[in-house]
Scaffold this active site. Structure first.
Site, PDB file in Angstrom:
ATOM      1  N   CYS A  80      -0.272  -6.343  -2.281  1.00 51.29           N
ATOM      2  CA  CYS A  80      -2.257  -6.792  -2.627  1.00 51.29           C
ATOM      3  C   CYS A  80      -3.620  -6.344  -3.114  1.00 51.29           C
ATOM      4  O   CYS A  80      -4.630  -6.800  -3.709  1.00 51.29           O
ATOM      5  CB  CYS A  80      -2.539  -5.563  -0.987  1.00 51.29           C
TER       6      CYS A  80
ATOM      7  N   GLU B  91      -4.639  -0.137   5.209  1.00 52.59           N
ATOM      8  CA  GLU B  91      -5.361  -0.446   3.364  1.00 52.59           C
ATOM      9  C   GLU B  91      -4.813  -2.016   3.698  1.00 52.59           C
ATOM     10  O   GLU B  91      -3.179  -2.081   4.096  1.00 52.59           O
ATOM     11  CB  GLU B  91      -4.660   0.162   2.488  1.00 52.59           C
TER      12      GLU B  91
END
Length: 1009
Positions: free
Chosen positions: A801, A767
């Site tokens: 993120c 990720e």
């Protein structure tokens, strides 16, 4: 702490008291009403029959009776009414009109009554001042005609006609667009004997400029109201004004209590001074439950202010649906006695109920601050009314209600206490309860709570009014339902409550049971609740004073030893009973919550996280443990596959071996724990390698895993740099899978290393980051959009993120929204992350700070600065002030800027396809936000933008485990999504076992069938 302050803390504690215990106590209190039942029913029944025979008129009640909240059409019309008057460009307005009128059942509402408002709303289209003529068969023609009209909404005449119609509807809810207009419109009501409390629309200032504008509006409004008061009019007979404190300060909250006392309190005192001079009483309005504690603290200061000694014009609103309302009244009575004051006290039921339920669930609160049954709120209201009336010298009671039974009950109770009818009053909303209050105003004073303001400011007010009065269970809605007898709609709420086996509404799970029996919701805190906030702050403070212990980097030799030990431990762990494995993870979740203070303190001191972010870290880590335990149980069972007779086929899942879990510094507890828990739940052993900036948090998490029951060699921690320990972990042939969260560049290096190391092909679950975008069109509500932009772009110092990097803003609203955004950014405070008042902590280290400051300097030369948050003087550390810049196109950004820097791009109306192409051209696909009220726009953007997580009309951060599985596509990750139903599958390998049952004597099951 004095007695009053101690009592305030007790009130705060009562916010989350057990509902059953609370209602049982209130039921005992209202037993005294039982002997009054016959008189109450006689009076309320008379009013009800009278209203039914005469009708309820042509106003809001007629509208709500036709369009209850149970209809999409009713809500659609309200949203259209608010939005059409606000959207500046015709193309977006046309799209919203199409969305509203297409595919809805308008035909069923035409002719539903003789109310002109209902029929104009249903037929809704004022064409050049005349109502559409549907001829002899409107039912058959309306749908077709509406469809044809909608198809032509590009014609200005249709759009303007609709705006006129919507403004007509808005006018039923608002007395006037200015105080002067409202005063003029109030004259007909004054002749009937009504009094007024004017409510200037507006709440939740986002900037100091907005707040100061509201202060001026209140001052000017008070002056105008004062001029209309005839000489000799007593304070409580005169018109008053209602004030919302959130309008007076952009940071009106308990965590900002020092600023509130230094800045909001003087503003409020200034307004009160003007009101005192004008002879106008002020009611401080109730807002969200999380603001009650700070509101009471302010109110106490005002009552004690010597400037207002002897003046009884400082009033308060108490919400009966709050569990602590009953106890607030006692505290107010003591305050009135202490300062020799009469407090105007308005009792309302409350209008934020659905929001309070949702917020408590999202926050993992111990319980709800409000009652979960309407009847429980009704019981609380009656008990509070009785309590207020029991204090004859403390209050001037003001009972806000549209319910005939409630009014009759209060009148009977007041007689028992010996109150004269002029010593208290009832109140109603403008446009609501008029038929009922017309019957009582001749005998008992009645005041109209009258909203004042531009129709475009209606949304928050309208939605609350709809929820409060349009719901099917409300008296207003049931009043004209002739299928129900007066006795049914006037049923005693006390008697109804006693019929429930469970006084708590079991259909609404307590926050901890949000996910049912499958798993427990993690526990959180209410940062607006003084008792909870003090407990959190004091607990964390004990640990933030402790110096950070050094953590030595491990050697390559220690890494190899850890891998060897984990491989040796794998067979036993993989075959450990699934119930035992998952029970350990659930125990880990409990241990995380038990050690919340220490873990939050570590997040503050090592990772620079604020207290709120620290709470979120602990909650998410606990959620991961419980969710993966739940998922692992369901995956463990072998799955029989249907095949030919004489054969059995079974699919089973098995652990892969030893996983390397490489976690980031931006979520040093949550992601670290999530990666480890997923691997352990599926029977794998783990070598956990945390970010080199946050090893202490990881070390403590591993210690807690071991305490929960994970064998030492099943989970091993290795610390060190990515170049040595990280690279060595990835390159080792005895590692059977890698889980990684971090940069795209590092993920690509890991992928290359795995491809060239030889041996088995192993999975990489990655990720990475994203060039995360948000699109805001002209139909969006600016205040809501700004709140979500601020949180998405600058929350956690922009070091998520999922954080917003690029804002696409429709040019028709860009100037106004950016001005609002800039003002809101000035309210952000950078500082010590363990300080409750801090909004933005430091970035992770000097390297990150240097890169961000260099980018900001570059942007100052090549882009237009929108705004920058203030940097406090003397603040040392790796701080970067939030900045917002306007750029021309997304191609100007060569990479993701991982910090509190927002880039804004304007787009022209009708160019959403080009916006979509620009977003997709980056190759990233992690998070994407949409702020729009137009369904067509939402559908287009959500279906065409490549992003793993799409958020509509909310912030882009804070994905909830099991609810919003998190992960991206393209450059943003490999999938599957963390915290989702498919995540654990990647940690497992599949095996199919086929047995030829016919080979051992034939197929017995086939013969039996």
């Amino acid at each position: 702490m004095d007695a009053s302050d101690a009592q305030l803390k007790t009130i705060s504690t009562n916010a989350f008291m057990d509902e059953t215990e609370a209602i049982q106590a209130l039921l005992v209190h209202v037993e005294k009403l039982a002997p009054l039942e016959d008189r109450i029913m006689a009076q309320a029944g008379y009013w009800t029959r009278q209203i039914r025979s005469e009708g309820i008129g042509h106003g809001v009640e007629a509208f709500l009776n036709a369009y209850g909240l149970d209809t999409n059409e009713g809500v659609a019309l309200m949203c259209l009414a608010e939005a059409l008057l606000r959207i500046p460009d015709s193309q977006t307005a046309d799209a919203l009109i199409r969305d509203t009128f297409e595919g809805r059942n308008w035909a069923s509402y035409t002719g539903s009554g003789d109310s002109w408002l209902v029929n104009l709303s249903s037929w809704g289209l004022l064409l050049t001042g005349t109502v559409v003529d549907f001829g002899n068969d409107p039912q058959a023609k309306i749908t077709k005609l509406l469809r044809n009209l909608v198809a032509k909404t590009g014609e200005p005449i249709i759009r303007e006609a609709l705006k006129k119609a919507m403004k007509l509807i808005g006018g039923q809810f608002v007395l006037g667009e200015s105080v002067a207009e409202a005063l003029d419109n109030s004259k007909s009501h004054l002749k009937k004997g009504y009094r007024f409390s004017y409510d200037i629309l507006g709440e939740g200032a986002r900037s100091d400029v907005q707040a100061q504008e509201y202060v001026s509006s209140y001052r000017e409004g008070i002056a105008l109201i004062g001029k209309t008061i005839p000489k000799g009019t007593s304070l409580f007979e005169a018109p008053g004004i209602s004030v919302k404190l959130s309008a007076l300060h952009a940071r009106y909250s308990l965590t900002k209590s020092e600023r509130v006392m230094n800045e909001l309190l003087p503003r409020l005192a200034d307004i009160l001074a003007c009101a005192k001079q004008a002879g106008v009483a002020v009611a401080i309005d109730a807002e969200e439950a999380s603001r009650l504690d700070i509101e009471l603290m302010l109110f106490e200061k005002l009552i004690a202010d010597p400037r207002f000694a002897g003046w009884n014009g400082i009033g308060l609103v108490v919400q009966g649906y709050q569990k602590r309302a009953f106890y607030v009244i006692d505290w107010l009575a003591e305050l009135a006695k202490k300062h020799n004051r009469v407090i105007p006290l308005r009792l309302v039921k409350g209008a934020y109920w659905d929001s309070e339920i949702k917020w408590a669930q999202l926050s993992g609160l111990p319980s709800y601050p409000v009652f979960t049954r309407k009847e429980n709120t009704d019981v609380s209201y009656l008990a509070c009314a009785d309590k207020i009336l029991s204090y004859k010298d403390a209050f001037y009671p003001q009972f806000a209600t549209h319910n005939a039974r409630t009014i009759a009950s209060i009148m009977q109770v007041s007689e028992n206490y010996g109150w004269q009818k002029g010593r208290f009053e009832f109140q109603r909303l403008h446009g609501m309860g008029e038929a009922l209050h017309n019957l009582i105003v001749k005998d008992v004073p009645s005041r109209i709570y009258a909203p004042v303001g531009a129709h475009k400011d209606l949304l928050a007010y309208l939605i609350r009014r709809l929820l409060e009065n349009g719901a099917n269970s409300s008296f207003v809605h049931l009043l004209m339902d002739h299928s129900k007898s007066p006795e049914e709609i006037l049923a005693d709420p006390v008697a109804v409550t006693k019929t429930y086996k469970e006084l708590y509404n079991m259909a609404i799970p307590v926050p901890s049971k949000l996910y049912g029996d499958a798993r427990k919701n993690s526990a959180g805190f209410d940062f607006g609740n003084r008792a909870q906030l003090d407990a959190l702050a004091s607990a964390v403070a004990k640990h933030t004073k402790e110096p950070l212990a050094p953590v030595m980097d491990d050697t390559t030799a220690l890494l190899l030893e850890a891998i060897t030990a984990a491989r040796a431990a794998f067979p036993a762990w993989a075959t450990t009973d699934i119930e035992k494995r998952t029970a350990i993870l659930e125990r880990m979740a409990d241990i995380l919550e038990e050690n919340y203070a220490e873990l939050i303190a570590l997040c503050c001191t090592e990772a620079g996280k604020t207290l709120a972010d620290g709470v979120a870290e602990v909650r998410e880590a606990a959620d991961f443990c419980r969710y993966y335990a739940q998922q692992a149980r369901s995956l463990h069972k072998p799955h029989a596959l249907v095949g030919p007779a004489g054969e059995s086929n079974t699919l089973s899942l098995h652990a892969r071996g030893v996983f390397g879990c490489i976690s980031p510094w931006n979520f040093p507890l949550a992601i670290f724990t999530g990666q480890v828990a997923a691997a352990l739940a599926t029977g794998n052993c783990v070598i956990a390698k945390p970010a080199e900036q946050t090893p202490r948090i990881a070390k403590r998490a591993v210690e807690l895993f071991h305490k929960a029951g994970i064998p030492n060699n099943v989970l091993r921690l290795v610390c060190g740099t990515g170049e040595t320990i990280g690279a060595g972990l990835v390159a080792n042939k005895h590692i059977d899978g890698i889980v990684f969260t971090g940069s795209v560049e590092t993920a690509q290096r890991i992928q290359q290393s795995l491809a060239t190391r030889g041996g088995a092909l192993v999975p990489l679950i990655a990720e990475t980051g994203g060039m995360n975008c948000m699109v805001v069109d002209s139909s969006a509500l600016p205040e809501q959009a700004v709140d979500d932009i601020i949180l998405s772009a600058f929350g956690s110092a922009g070091q998520r993120c999922s954080a917003l990097r690029v804002l696409f803003l429709q040019e028709d609203i860009a100037n106004d929204l950016l001005e609002l955004l800039g003002g809101a950014m000035q309210e952000l405070k950078l500082g010590n992350p363990s300080d409750l008042t801090t909004d933005i902590g430091p970035v992770i280290d000097k390297e990150a700070q240097g890169q961000l400051l260099a980018h900001i300097e570059k942007m100052k030369k090549s882009a237009k600065l929108v705004a920058a948050a203030p940097m406090p003087s003397g603040l040392s550390g790796t701080f970067v002030a939030p900045h917002a810049f306007e750029i021309k196109n997304i191609g100007e950004l060569e990479r993701e800027i991982f910090g509190p820097v927002l880039h804004v791009i304007r787009f022209k109306t009708g160019t959403l396809p080009q916006v979509i192409d620009a977003i997709n051209s980056t190759g990233y696909g992690l998070t994407f936000g949409i702020h729009s009220r137009v369904d067509d726009h939402i559908r287009l953007l959500a279906s065409q933008v490549h992003a793993g997580n799409i958020y509509v009309n909310r912030s882009m951060i804070g994905a909830t485990v099991g609810v919003q599985p998190f992960g991206g596509e393209g450059l943003s990750g490999t999938g599957p999504k963390a915290g989702g139903p498919y995540y654990l599958l990647r940690f497992l390998t599949e095996r199919t076992t086929t047995i030829n049952t016919a080979a051992i004597g034939g197929n017995v099951t086939l013969l039996a069938s």
